[in-house]
Scaffold this active site. Structure first.
Site: not given
Ligand code: G16
Length: 551
Positions: A120-121, A285, A287, A289-290, A384
Site C-alpha cells: 500500500s502506502h 497511494d 496500490d 485505493d487511497r 476502497k
Molecule cells: C489498510 C486497511 C484500511 C486501514 C488502513 C490503516 O489500508 O485496508 O482499512 O484503515 O490500512 O490501518 P492501520 O491503522 O491498522 O495501519 P491500506 O491502504 O494500507 O491497504
C-alpha cells in the site's frame, strides 16, 4: 508459451513453517528481504491455496502495485497456481493491477478470488516493504475467518507445490496454457476504466476538465495509478497531460513514500497551497485505493470527504436513487453520521480494515464506506478506490460549479464541523507501545464521569464489533474515550506497519457554531490533544516529544 498436453512436472518442496505470517489490517506486510528468504512467499501462497479446495473450474486474478519484487513474486505465484490446478489465471500486464482494478476483475470474471501484491502506502525498493493479500470471490479483502484459516495453515505447513515452468512474459497481452491452466495476460486498465464510465457523468466531468479556467492536478506518486489516471483523466475525459504529476510507476516510487497525505505528497501540496493554484488536487497511494482531496489552499479531511460524497451522492448517476446506508471505521470522524441522520439512513461503525465493510456491502445495507486513513469507496467493488473518489469530487464540482472551499464551508454550516486530527507515533518500541495500551485499558473503567477541564467523560471502552450480517465478533479494536459533548479520543496500534509499533491517536471535537468553523484544526483541538497526553502518558511511553505524522 503453450504447454497444454505436455506433461508439466509438479514439484513438491519440503518447507518449514514460519512463525510470523499472521496477516495484519490488510494482508501480510514485511520488509522485502523477509519476503526474499527461501520459501517465505511460497509458504504464504500455499497457505492461501490450502484454504481453497478443488479449483479446477476456478479463475484467480493476480496483480500488484509494481513495487520492487512484484515481478519475481508474480512468477512464483503463477507457477504455484498452475501446480494448484486453477482453470484460469488473469494477470495484469507487466504484473500491474491497482487494488480497485483487481477487485473489479474478480467480480467481473466471477473469479474465486485474487492475490494483490502491495504494501500500500509503505515505501518500496530493495529495503522497503512488500505485501501480499488475498481477496475473496466478492472482490474484497478476505474476512477474518479466512485470514485466520490462512494463518493457521502457515503454522503447520510442511510442503508447497510448484510447476516446473520457465518464466512467463508478463509484458505482452496474450493467452497461453500451462498444464491444466489458461494464463491470460490482460490490459490492467480497461475493465476498471469502463466501470468508472458507468458510474459517473463523464460528459459533465469532461466539460469541466476541458475548461480553461479550471485547474486539476493529480499526483500518482510514481505508484500504480499513473497509467490509470492517464487513461481516465487524459484519454477518456480530455484533461491536459500536465494535470498528472509523478505519473510513471517506479519500483521504489521514485524514492518517495507513496502515502497521499499532507506530509508525503509534497509537490502537490505546495502547488495546491499557492493562491493561484489549481481548483482540485488529488493524490493516490502505492496500490491506488487511497485518496487525498485538496481544493485551492484547502485540505479536505478524509472523514469530511466521506460526508460530502454522501451528502451529494444523488448528483452521480450510479447513486441517483439515494444511498442504502453509510459505513465508517470507528476512528473515522462522525461527520458522515450527521449526513446519515438527515438522510434517514443507517450508519454503521466498524473496526479499522476495509474487510469489515464487505458483509455490509454484500447484504446491500450500505452504499458508501469510508475511513479516516484516506480511503473511501462504494458498492461498485469491495475495496476502497482512490480514483473513484477523485471522479466523485469532479462529478460534484461539475454539477455544482462551486469551489471545494465553498462546498466544504456550506457543508459545515448545514451539518456542523467535526474538527478532527490523527497523530501518529511511528516505529516506536513495540513493548512500550503495548505497555501504554495496557495501562490505558486498565484505567478505562474508572474514567466514566471524570471531568478534565471543560470535558466530562461519558464512557470509555475497548471497541468491539458485532457484525450484523454474520454475527461474528471482532474484539480489541482500539480504546475510546467519549465525552458528553460528543468529542472523542481514540488510541490504537496500527496493523499495517512493518517495524516496531505505530501508535495512532485520533482526536475529534464537534462544533455547531459557524463562527468557529474557520479555525485551525490543531488549535481548535489543543485542549483535547493535551488531555490525550495526560491520560495516556504518550511521551512517557513512546519517548517522543511529538508525533511523527499529523493528518
Ligand atoms: C489498510 C486497511 C484500511 C486501514 C488502513 C490503516 O489500508 O485496508 O482499512 O484503515 O490500512 O490501518 P492501520 O491503522 O491498522 O495501519 P491500506 O491502504 O494500507 O491497504
Amino acid at each position: 508459451m503453450t504447454n497444454q498436453g505436455i506433461a508439466v512436472t509438479i514439484h513438491t518442496i519440503s518447507t518449514q513453517a514460519f512463525t510470523d505470517q499472521k496477516p495484519g489490517t490488510s494482508g501480510l506486510r514485511k520488509r522485502v528481504p523477509v519476503f526474499q528468504q527461501p520459501h517465505y512467499l511460497e509458504n504464504f501462497v500455499q497457505a492461501i491455496f490450502d484454504t481453497l479446495g478443488d479449483v479446477s473450474r476456478d479463475t484467480l486474478v493476480i496483480g500488484g502495485d509494481g513495487r520492487y519484487y512484484n515481478r519475481q513474486a508474480i512468477q512464483i505465484i503463477i507457477k504455484m497456481a498452475v501446480a494448484k490446478g486453477f482453470q484460469r489465471l488473469l494477470i495484469g500486464q507487466s504484473g500491474i493491477l491497482s487494488t480497485p482494478a483487481l477487485s473489479t476483475l474478480v467480480r467481473k470474471h466471477q473469479a474465486i478470488g485474487g492475490i494483490a501484491l502491495s504494501a500500500s502506502h509503505n515505501p518500496g525498493g530493495p529495503d522497503g516493504d512488500f505485501g501480499i493479500k488475498f481477496n475473496t470471490a466478492n472482490g474484497g479483502p478476505a474476512p477474518e475467518s479466512v485470514t485466520d484459516a490462512i494463518y493457521a495453515n502457515t503454522k503447520t505447513l510442511t510442503r508447497y507445490q510448484v510447476a516446473d515452468l520457465p518464466d512467463f512474459n508478463l509484458d505482452r497481452l496474450q493467452t497461453s496454457h500451462a498444464h491444466n491452466t489458461q494464463v491470460d495476460i490482460i490490459d490492467s486498465v480497461a475493465d476498471y476504466g469502463a466501470l468508472m464510465g458507468k458510474i459517473f457523468d463523464f460528459d459533465a466531468i469532461s466539460s469541466l476538465l476541458r475548461r480553461e479556467d479550471f485547474g486539476f492536478l493529480f499526483d500518482a506518486m510514481h505508484a500504480v495509478t499513473g497509467p490509470y489516471a492517464r487513461t481516465l483523466f487524459v484519454d477518456m475525459l480530455g484533461a491536459p497531460a500536465y494535470s498528472i504529476i509523478n505519473g510513471v510507476p517506479r519500483e521504489d516510487f521514485g524514492g518517495g513514500h507513496p502515502d497521499p497525505n499532507l506530509a508525503h505528497a509534497q509537490e502537490l501540496v505546495t502547488r495546491m497551497f499557492d493562491p493561484h493554484g489549481p481548483d482540485l488536487g488529488a493524490a493516490s497511494d502505492g496500490d491506488g485505493d487511497r485518496n487525498m482531496i485538496l481544493g485551492r489552499e484547502f485540505f479536505v479531511t478524509p472523514s469530511d470527504s466521506l460526508a460530502v460524497l454522501a451528502a451529494h451522492a444523488t448528483l452521480v448517476p450510479a447513486y441517483r436513487d439515494g444511498l442504502k446506508g453509510i459505513a465508517r471505521s470507528m476512528p473515522t470522524s462522525a461527520a458522515a453520521d450527521q449526513v446519515a441522520r438527515e438522510l434517514g439512513i443507517p450508519l454503521f461503525e466498524t473496526p479499522t480494515g476495509w474487510k469489515y465493510f464487505g458483509n455490509l456491502l454484500d447484504a446491500d445495507k450500505v452504499t458508501l464506506c469510508g475511513e479516516e486513513s484516506f480511503g473511501s469507496g462504494s458498492n461498485h467493488i469491495r475495496e476502497k478506490d482512490g480514483l473513484w473518489a477523485v471522479l466523485f469530487w469532479l462529478n460534484i464540482l461539475a454539477v455544482k460549479q462551486q469551489s471545494v472551499h465553498t462546498i466544504m464551508t456550506e457543508h459545515w454550516r448545514r451539518y456542523g464541523r467535526n474538527f478532527y486530527t490523527r497523530h501518529d507515533y511511528e516505529e516506536v518500541d513495540a513493548a512500550n507501545a503495548g505497555a501504554l495500551m495496557s495501562a490505558l485499558t486498565q484505567q478505562l473503567p474508572e474514567l466514566a464521569g471524570k471531568k478534565f477541564g471543560a470535558f466530562t467523560v461519558d464512557f470509555a471502552d475497548e471497541f468491539s464489533y458485532l457484525d450484523p450480517v454474520d454475527q461474528s465478533v471482532a474484539r480489541n479494536q482500539g480504546l475510546r474515550i467519549l465525552f458528553t459533548d460528543g468529542s472523542r479520543i481514540v488510541l490504537r496500534l496500527s496493523g499495517t506497519g512493518t517495524a516496531g509499533a505505530t501508535l495512532r491517536v485520533y482526536i475529534e471535537n464537534y462544533v455547531r457554531d459557524p463562527q468557529r468553523h474557520g479555525e485551525d484544526t490543531q488549535k481548535a483541538l489543543t485542549a483535547l490533544i493535551g488531555l490525550a497526553e495526560n491520560v495516556a502518558r504518550i511521551r512517557h511511553y513512546t519517548g517522543r516529544e511529538r508525533p511523527s505524522v499529523i493528518t
